[in-house]
Design a protein around this motif. Structure first.
Motif, short mmCIF file in Angstrom:
data_model
loop_
_atom_site.label_atom_id
_atom_site.label_comp_id
_atom_site.label_asym_id
_atom_site.label_seq_id
_atom_site.Cartn_x
_atom_site.Cartn_y
_atom_site.Cartn_z
N ARG A 168 0.72 -1.13 0.00
CA ARG A 168 0.06 -0.06 0.20
C ARG A 168 0.72 1.33 0.16
O ARG A 168 0.35 2.44 -0.36
CB ARG A 168 -0.94 0.18 1.28
N ASP A 176 2.71 3.92 -5.84
CA ASP A 176 1.29 4.05 -6.55
C ASP A 176 1.49 4.29 -8.00
O ASP A 176 2.10 5.35 -8.24
CB ASP A 176 0.47 5.19 -5.84
N VAL A 215 -2.83 4.70 -3.44
CA VAL A 215 -2.67 3.43 -2.72
C VAL A 215 -1.69 2.79 -3.66
O VAL A 215 -1.88 2.79 -4.81
CB VAL A 215 -3.80 2.46 -2.56
N TRP A 239 -2.92 7.48 0.90
CA TRP A 239 -3.85 6.77 1.79
C TRP A 239 -3.66 6.97 3.50
O TRP A 239 -4.32 7.21 4.12
CB TRP A 239 -4.09 5.16 1.70
#
Length: 524
Positions: free
Chosen positions: A19, A23, A29, A418
């Motif tokens: 995570r 990204d 994420v 995130w």
């Protein structure tokens, strides 16, 4: 080094939390294509393997450790084709790929659990741990969950309680059931057939319970932040049949050649279980130590005690060492004042690369990333939310990787991450450290290369462990070659006497003096 030595013996393994690594699509994420894009950086460290934390289909109540499909990729991370591309790229760079296997529990959204809760007589009825209430309607036992509250949740469909040692959304698999074992081994085979090189087996000491459902006795007085801490967990975990299941897993992996398995075993007294799970040549290869992950201070005595638990004896498993990971606060923030962290990180890196076993590097550790303070309203970690403010959030060790100091979100994502990035992480970004030959990043590469080149560090015996005050010393031996090491864990200089050729030193250390956080390795 013998040609028959398995690749994993002494290997350095780099943990990636998917995570938070990179990204690729701007949703904030991290994902598998992002990891693939950044594998060149990982390979440049000289490590032998990557360990990917869960990327499987999941409702993400515990961020992937609640699996709804053991044989697929969650769409937030990509597709099976993306995973295959990642494995191919890793292998082309000389990196092995290790993935998590979670055998103690699944998600409550898994098809197995949905079928199991429908009734007491179906094909899946006994795939999870179900029990009738006591006559007064209360749970079958006094067992408590790790994340707080009873480890039992009532289900109206079956008019029974089901067990969950973690979140209520993580029902306990009944691994006593041979059909469940077969299904888990089939999932392992699925990933082995896709080219993975080994597994980290999550929370494996929770995989089997006491079928008699006996109450746990109270724990003696000590630090307590959760109901879980008030009990001696004798009956909800650590069943003596767990090694029998692990022997089945090992037999499967042996059919694929030199694959690797490492057991995660937490708890107050993990050493007996770690040894049982890695005994001989019929169980797992190694066990992942928690000795440093929750230590309030890293001292010579803490290190010496941990090393003494894993002597080089026939039939005794191989240890794995980590200073920080996705479940623990980043080590530098626990162990060093802000002004001392850079020097401490350099000393700690030489220590980690000098230990007998497998060193695990957590993403960003090669940069010296620190723990990030996450305000309550931004917390994602269910344990931290449930036990706030007494449990330090795991989120603070899971923040985005720092790639580019001047880029939005430090180069992690074009969207809103995130989790927030660390306020002090820009100064530690990869691009800045690449430009500085004296950076921790470059030191990490040199020390990983030294370990790989020196059989005494990678494979050798560990002898003469001594811890006195702030000074730790030990020796590594391979055949007739000896490497002596000394570490100063304090802020005041320490006098030593080490003669021989210096093969590594940090923070101005010499064979006669260790400045604050100085460390040295000497041949001869």
């Amino acid at each position: 080094m013998s040609e028959t030595t398995p690749w994993w013996k002494g290997a350095v393994i780099y943990q990636i939390y998917p995570r938070s690594f990179q990204d690729s699509n701007g949703d904030g994420v991290g994902d598998l294509p992002g990891i693939t894009r950044r594998l060149g950086h990982v390979a440049s460290l000289g490590v032998d393997a990557i360990w990917l934390s869960p990327f499987f289909t999941s409702p993400m109540k515990d961020f992937g450790y609640d699996i709804a499909d053991y044989c697929n990729v969650d769409p937030i991370f990509g597709t099976l084709a993306d995973f295959d591309a990642l494995v191919a790229r890793a292998h082309s760079l000389g990196l092995k790929v290790i993935i998590d296997q979670v055998y103690a529990h699944s998600s409550d959204q898994h098809a197995w659990f949905r079928a199991s809760r429908e009734g007491r007589n179906g094909d899946f009825a006994d795939w999870y741990v179900w029990a009738d209430p006591k006559p007064d309607g209360s749970p079958p036992s006094n067992w408590q969950s790790v994340f707080g509250g009873p480890a039992w949740t009532w289900d109206a469909r079956r008019r029974q309680y089901y067990l969950h040692n973690f979140l209520r959304e993580q029902p306990q698999l009944n691994v006593h059931n041979p059909a469940v074992q077969d299904a888990l081994l089939a999932a392992a085979k699925f990933w082995l057939d896709r080219g993975v090189d080994g597994f980290r087996v999550d929370a494996i000491n929770f995989a089997m319970h006491d079928p008699l459902l006996r109450d746990n006795p109270p724990a003696p007085p000590g630090p307590r932040t959760r109901p879980f801490d008030y009990q001696l967990r004798l009956h909800n975990q650590s069943h003596p049949d767990i090694p029998k299941f692990l022997a089945r897993l090992r037999a499967l992996l042996d059919g694929y050649g030199a694959t690797y398995t490492v057991a995660e075993v937490g708890g107050a007294d993990p050493i007996p279980e770690m040894r049982a799970f890695t005994a001989g040549e019929t169980h797992l290869n190694s066990a992942y130590s928690f000795a440093f992950l929750y230590a309030e201070r890293l001292t010579p005595q803490v290190v010496a005690h941990a090393l003494a638990d894993w002597p080089d004896e026939p039939g005794l498993g191989w240890p794995g060492w980590a200073l920080t990971n996705h479940d623990s606060p980043r080590g530098l923030s626990r162990w060093a004042a802000p002004a001392e962290r850079q020097a401490f990180a350099r000393m700690a890196m030489l220590l980690l690369m000098s230990l007998r076993g497998n060193p695990f590097l957590y993403y960003g550790e090669e940069l010296g990333l620190t723990q990030v303070e996450i305000p309550f309203e931004e917390l994602q970690d269910p344990e931290a939310i449930a036990n706030w403010p007494l449990t330090l959030s795991r989120d603070g060790a899971r923040t985005p990787m720092a790639w580019e100091a001047g880029a939005p979100n430090l180069g992690f994502s074009s969207g809103t991450p995130w989790l927030r990035t660390g306020a002090d992480h820009a100064a530690m970004a990869v691009d800045l450290q690449e430009a500085d030959p004296q950076s921790l990043l470059h030191l990490t590469r040199r020390l990983v290369a030294l370990r790989k080149a020196e059989p005494a560090l990678r494979l050798g015996r560990l002898e003469r462990i001594e811890a006195e005050g702030d000074l730790l010393s030990f020796e590594r031996w391979y055949e007739n070659r000896r490497i002596r090491l000394a570490f100063n864990f304090g802020t005041k200089p320490v006098t030593i006497a080490l003669e021989g050729q210096v093969i590594a030193e940090v923070n101005g250390a010499t064979g006669t003096s260790l400045p604050a956080f100085g460390a040295i390795a000497v041949e001869g």
